[in-house]
Motif scaffolding. Structure first.
Motif, PDB file in Angstrom:
ATOM      1  N   ILE A  35       0.829  -1.204   0.000  1.00  0.00           N
ATOM      2  CA  ILE A  35       0.000   0.000   0.000  1.00  0.00           C
ATOM      3  C   ILE A  35       0.862   1.252   0.000  1.00  0.00           C
ATOM      4  CG2 ILE A  35      -1.585   1.367   1.425  1.00  0.00           C
ATOM      5  CD1 ILE A  35      -2.938  -1.273   2.218  1.00  0.00           C
ATOM      6  N   GLN A  36       1.883   1.279   0.837  1.00  0.00           N
ATOM      7  CA  GLN A  36       2.737   2.460   0.908  1.00  0.00           C
ATOM      8  C   GLN A  36       3.474   2.695  -0.407  1.00  0.00           C
ATOM      9  OE1 GLN A  36       3.182   4.931   3.420  1.00  0.00           O
ATOM     10  NE2 GLN A  36       1.219   3.953   3.856  1.00  0.00           N
ATOM     11  N   GLU A  37       3.962   1.634  -1.008  1.00  0.00           N
ATOM     12  CA  GLU A  37       4.682   1.800  -2.277  1.00  0.00           C
ATOM     13  C   GLU A  37       3.757   2.310  -3.377  1.00  0.00           C
ATOM     14  OE1 GLU A  37       7.149  -0.731  -5.647  1.00  0.00           O
ATOM     15  OE2 GLU A  37       6.929  -1.555  -3.626  1.00  0.00           O
ATOM     16  N   LEU A  38       2.564   1.737  -3.466  1.00  0.00           N
ATOM     17  CA  LEU A  38       1.632   2.163  -4.509  1.00  0.00           C
ATOM     18  C   LEU A  38       1.165   3.595  -4.280  1.00  0.00           C
ATOM     19  CD1 LEU A  38      -0.498  -1.094  -4.907  1.00  0.00           C
ATOM     20  CD2 LEU A  38       1.313  -0.260  -6.411  1.00  0.00           C
ATOM     21  N   LYS A  39       0.953   3.962  -3.030  1.00  0.00           N
ATOM     22  CA  LYS A  39       0.535   5.332  -2.736  1.00  0.00           C
ATOM     23  C   LYS A  39       1.631   6.330  -3.114  1.00  0.00           C
ATOM     24  CE  LYS A  39      -1.746   6.426   0.973  1.00  0.00           C
ATOM     25  NZ  LYS A  39      -2.159   6.544   2.399  1.00  0.00           N
ATOM     26  N   LEU A  81       1.114  -5.575  -7.318  1.00  0.00           N
ATOM     27  CA  LEU A  81       1.960  -4.488  -7.808  1.00  0.00           C
ATOM     28  C   LEU A  81       1.565  -4.031  -9.206  1.00  0.00           C
ATOM     29  CD1 LEU A  81       5.449  -5.659  -6.476  1.00  0.00           C
ATOM     30  CD2 LEU A  81       3.990  -3.827  -5.587  1.00  0.00           C
ATOM     31  N   ASN A  82       0.448  -4.515  -9.690  1.00  0.00           N
ATOM     32  CA  ASN A  82      -0.102  -4.063 -10.969  1.00  0.00           C
ATOM     33  C   ASN A  82      -1.099  -2.951 -10.667  1.00  0.00           C
ATOM     34  OD1 ASN A  82      -1.205  -3.686 -13.486  1.00  0.00           O
ATOM     35  ND2 ASN A  82      -1.903  -5.801 -13.745  1.00  0.00           N
ATOM     36  N   LEU A  83      -0.757  -1.725 -11.014  1.00  0.00           N
ATOM     37  CA  LEU A  83      -1.616  -0.594 -10.663  1.00  0.00           C
ATOM     38  C   LEU A  83      -3.006  -0.717 -11.274  1.00  0.00           C
ATOM     39  CD1 LEU A  83       1.257   1.907 -10.957  1.00  0.00           C
ATOM     40  CD2 LEU A  83      -0.280   1.901  -9.004  1.00  0.00           C
ATOM     41  N   ALA A  84      -3.119  -1.437 -12.383  1.00  0.00           N
ATOM     42  CA  ALA A  84      -4.428  -1.618 -13.019  1.00  0.00           C
ATOM     43  C   ALA A  84      -5.365  -2.470 -12.173  1.00  0.00           C
ATOM     44  CB  ALA A  84      -4.251  -2.248 -14.398  1.00  0.00           C
ATOM     45  N   SER A  85      -4.829  -3.200 -11.202  1.00  0.00           N
ATOM     46  CA  SER A  85      -5.665  -4.094 -10.391  1.00  0.00           C
ATOM     47  C   SER A  85      -6.590  -3.335  -9.449  1.00  0.00           C
ATOM     48  CB  SER A  85      -4.781  -5.045  -9.577  1.00  0.00           C
ATOM     49  OG  SER A  85      -4.083  -4.352  -8.552  1.00  0.00           O
ATOM     50  N   HIS A  86      -6.408  -2.024  -9.326  1.00  0.00           N
ATOM     51  CA  HIS A  86      -7.229  -1.240  -8.401  1.00  0.00           C
ATOM     52  C   HIS A  86      -8.407  -0.553  -9.088  1.00  0.00           C
ATOM     53  CE1 HIS A  86      -4.652  -1.608  -4.821  1.00  0.00           C
ATOM     54  NE2 HIS A  86      -3.693  -1.763  -5.712  1.00  0.00           N
ATOM     55  N   PHE A  87      -8.580  -0.757 -10.382  1.00  0.00           N
ATOM     56  CA  PHE A  87      -9.734  -0.180 -11.070  1.00  0.00           C
ATOM     57  C   PHE A  87     -11.021  -0.753 -10.483  1.00  0.00           C
ATOM     58  CE2 PHE A  87      -8.126   2.238 -14.641  1.00  0.00           C
ATOM     59  CZ  PHE A  87      -9.247   2.939 -15.061  1.00  0.00           C
ATOM     60  N   PRO A  88     -12.004   0.099 -10.157  1.00  0.00           N
ATOM     61  CA  PRO A  88     -13.294  -0.417  -9.678  1.00  0.00           C
ATOM     62  C   PRO A  88     -13.906  -1.366 -10.702  1.00  0.00           C
ATOM     63  CG  PRO A  88     -13.148   1.937  -9.288  1.00  0.00           C
ATOM     64  CD  PRO A  88     -11.958   1.573 -10.131  1.00  0.00           C
ATOM     65  N   TRP A 126      -4.823   5.207  -5.791  1.00  0.00           N
ATOM     66  CA  TRP A 126      -4.680   6.000  -4.566  1.00  0.00           C
ATOM     67  C   TRP A 126      -5.896   5.803  -3.653  1.00  0.00           C
ATOM     68  CZ3 TRP A 126      -1.616   8.994  -1.581  1.00  0.00           C
ATOM     69  CH2 TRP A 126      -2.227   9.877  -0.687  1.00  0.00           C
ATOM     70  N   LEU A 127      -7.100   5.939  -4.217  1.00  0.00           N
ATOM     71  CA  LEU A 127      -8.314   5.798  -3.411  1.00  0.00           C
ATOM     72  C   LEU A 127      -8.452   4.385  -2.857  1.00  0.00           C
ATOM     73  CD1 LEU A 127     -10.959   7.752  -5.550  1.00  0.00           C
ATOM     74  CD2 LEU A 127      -9.707   8.561  -3.541  1.00  0.00           C
ATOM     75  N   SER A 128      -8.147   3.393  -3.687  1.00  0.00           N
ATOM     76  CA  SER A 128      -8.261   2.005  -3.260  1.00  0.00           C
ATOM     77  C   SER A 128      -7.302   1.705  -2.111  1.00  0.00           C
ATOM     78  CB  SER A 128      -7.985   1.072  -4.441  1.00  0.00           C
ATOM     79  OG  SER A 128      -7.943  -0.275  -4.046  1.00  0.00           O
ATOM     80  N   GLU A 165      -6.255   0.844   3.621  1.00  0.00           N
ATOM     81  CA  GLU A 165      -5.540   1.279   4.820  1.00  0.00           C
ATOM     82  C   GLU A 165      -6.519   1.522   5.971  1.00  0.00           C
ATOM     83  OE1 GLU A 165      -1.415   3.761   4.695  1.00  0.00           O
ATOM     84  OE2 GLU A 165      -3.232   4.826   4.106  1.00  0.00           O
ATOM     85  N   LYS A 166      -7.632   2.182   5.660  1.00  0.00           N
ATOM     86  CA  LYS A 166      -8.645   2.462   6.684  1.00  0.00           C
ATOM     87  C   LYS A 166      -9.308   1.174   7.162  1.00  0.00           C
ATOM     88  CE  LYS A 166      -9.689   7.127   5.005  1.00  0.00           C
ATOM     89  NZ  LYS A 166     -10.702   7.995   4.351  1.00  0.00           N
TER      90      LYS A 166
END
Length: 547
Positions: free
Chosen positions: A75-79, A345-352, A533-535, A540-541
């Motif tokens: 999470i920290q790295e992607l953020k 670590l694939n940023l595309a994996s966070h798409f809603p 970022w939002l994901s 994290e929350k």
């Protein structure tokens, strides 16, 4: 009264370009964002748009599961990667809506359509302008071009005037201010390099020298690609090498597949499916069946044409169309944290999941042998991809000499792309537009030798055999020629290390679209980074609430 129906339900109001031209692939542009002023008889006498307001609670179906647990370290790295890419443009968006002579229009972020510039087809994320009369929306670059065009043609009333355009945003002011503050707090005193990666990670790269590949006296010199077996390549080895931006070759991947990815399997399982194939040398297409196409595998000595079944399936999702193959592919790929759709670590994996998710594959690339190097257009002409990619060969027939089949790749370093462009413009002056993105050239041995002699540029010359996987960084110019009939499967992904290259390519593709309508920005890089970022903030929350 807010407009809740398409413009066609309000005939006396200005129509948006979607309703005006009946563009079925888009939704009404004015719906939900325009408000009507009516007299006591209910007749529309004017309209206005809502300004800044509290963010709506959109129904977002966020991903909850990845290939492995999404850890605090991930999470920290992607953020931090998202901060490096987004912070400057979010600040620009804040200036866009506060330092303007016009009151900006707020519109909720789209989930069912891909918001793209009507001028250059680049995805819209920040700093866009909208026409109040027809709801045409353009990016800031196209708006500046439009202003220049209008200034050169004073008195031209054939189009909406520049005064009809007002700033539009998909953020509220408070949302922007809070996000910028959070990003600055995250950075603290840690500097961020140009790539968007923390400086500490960039400085930890292990430097490797590249020797010369073994080539025949007839071939021009080439770089030697780094080779690893699938079992030996770990993430600790992969990451510093990948951060250098060089391609990698992984062998023995074929042993991981459980399904036989060969002609017989595709004939037996999908033989009746209709498909379109393209002839690699002349660009002709024809309709055929999967059975007819694969039954010709292994008979390359009997044919002169080179047919290719590319991007298969062409439109439907690979997972839905070929579920067994999809699962087999996921279980076999090297570096799954990067490569898989759900890779941590694939940023595309966070798409809603309920938005227009970029189709990054997998896709299959099946083609017959292309036996001629001289004056050949290859199997895949010189080009570069918008994101990182992995290509695995699963099958190759024996070649024309009954030797093991293979395909030959030429992969060039991203930093050599401008030298390659200069060479191509001089050698092929009749080709218009960007000589790489135009995908009109295959460099044979003579051309590659000239490229080396005139510009000092050489490729990674790689002979791919069944079971070999090639990692191709974003921005890496490459071409392929099958020396036998080959079956390959490939997937695109977006790694933290190559965000800068992806952004550069987005701008290059935009320039190509301003010349001729070329291709839509399906990657949506900035939107992807925002969702990541939002994901990550959400995860994290959730983790904190469980403690």
């Amino acid at each position: 009264e807010r407009q809740l129906q398409p413009c066609t339900s309000h005939k006396h109001a200005p129509q948006c370009i979607t309703c005006l031209y009946s563009q079925s692939s888009d939704t009404c542009r004015f719906q939900e964002i325009r408000f009507f002023c009516q007299n006591k008889d209910g007749k529309i006498i004017g309209f206005f748009f809502q300004e800044d307001r509290d963010p709506e609670t959109l129904s977002i179906d966020w991903p909850e599961n990845w290939n492995v647990t999404l850890s605090a370290t991930h999470i920290q790295e992607l953020k931090k990667t998202a901060v490096g890419a987004l912070l400057p443009i979010l600040r620009a968006e804040l200036a866009h809506i506060t330092n303007c002579d016009f009151i900006p229009i707020y519109r909720p972020r789209e989930t069912q359509v891909r918001a793209t510039c009507d001028g250059c087809m680049t995805s819209i994320f920040v700093c866009s302008w909208m026409c109040r009369c027809c709801c045409q929306e353009v990016c800031n670059e196209c708006f500046e071009d439009l202003k220049e065009l209008v200034s050169e043609r004073p008195g031209d009333t054939s189009h909406d005037t520049i005064d009809d355009f007002v700033p539009v945003t998909r953020f509220t002011k408070s949302e922007l201010e809070n996000t910028v503050q959070d990003m600055c707090v995250l950075l603290g005193h840690e500097s961020v390099g140009d790539s968007g990666l923390p400086t500490a990670l960039i400085n930890s790269e292990v430097m490797y020298s590249h020797g010369e590949a073994e080539t025949s006296t007839m071939e021009p010199p080439s770089h030697e690609i780094r080779r690893f077996s699938a079992e030996d390549l770990t993430e600790d080895i992969f990451r510093p090498l990948w951060a250098k931006g060089d391609p990698l070759l992984v062998t023995d991947v074929g042993a991981r597949f459980k399904v036989p990815w060969n002609p017989c399997y595709f004939i037996d399982t999908y033989g009746s499916q209709r498909c379109e194939v393209i002839e690699c040398q002349q660009g002709r297409t024809r309709d055929t069946t999967v059975r007819e196409f694969f039954e010709q595998f292994g008979s390359n000595h009997e044919r002169e044409e080179c047919w290719k079944l590319k991007d298969w399936p062409p439109s439907s999702d690979f997972e839905m169309e070929f579920p067994q193959l999809f699962q087999d592919f996921n279980a076999a790929v090297p570096m799954p944290n990067y490569v898989r759709r759900d890779g941590v670590l694939n940023l595309a994996s966070h798409f809603p999941l309920n938005t227009i998710v970029p189709d990054l594959g997998p896709k299959m690339y099946n083609a017959y042998a292309n036996l001629t190097d001289r004056d050949s257009k290859g199997t895949t002409q010189l080009h570069m991809d918008m994101s990182d990619a992995l290509n695995i060969m699963t099958y190759a027939s024996l070649d024309s000499e009954n030797k093991d089949g293979r395909a030959v790749w030429d992969l060039f370093r991203a930093q050599d792309s401008n030298k390659i462009r200069r060479f191509l413009r001089a050698k092929f002056p009749k080709n218009s537009g960007d000589p790489i993105h135009g995908q009109e050239v295959y460099l044979d041995d003579n051309a590659r030798r000239d490229l080396w002699t005139e510009h000092g540029v050489k490729s990674y010359r790689v002979y791919q055999t069944p079971g070999d996987a090639i990692f191709i960084p974003a921005g890496c110019v490459h071409q392929v020629r099958n020396l036998s009939d080959c079956i390959k499967v490939a997937i695109d992904f977006v790694s933290p290390e190559n965000i800068k290259q992806c952004e550069k390519l987005t701008q290059e593709f935009r320039q190509e679209n301003t010349r001729i309508p070329w291709k839509e920005d399906v990657l949506q890089l900035r939107t992807m980074m925002w969702f990541a970022w939002l994901s990550c903030c959400r995860q994290e929350k959730l983790a904190a609430s469980r403690k």
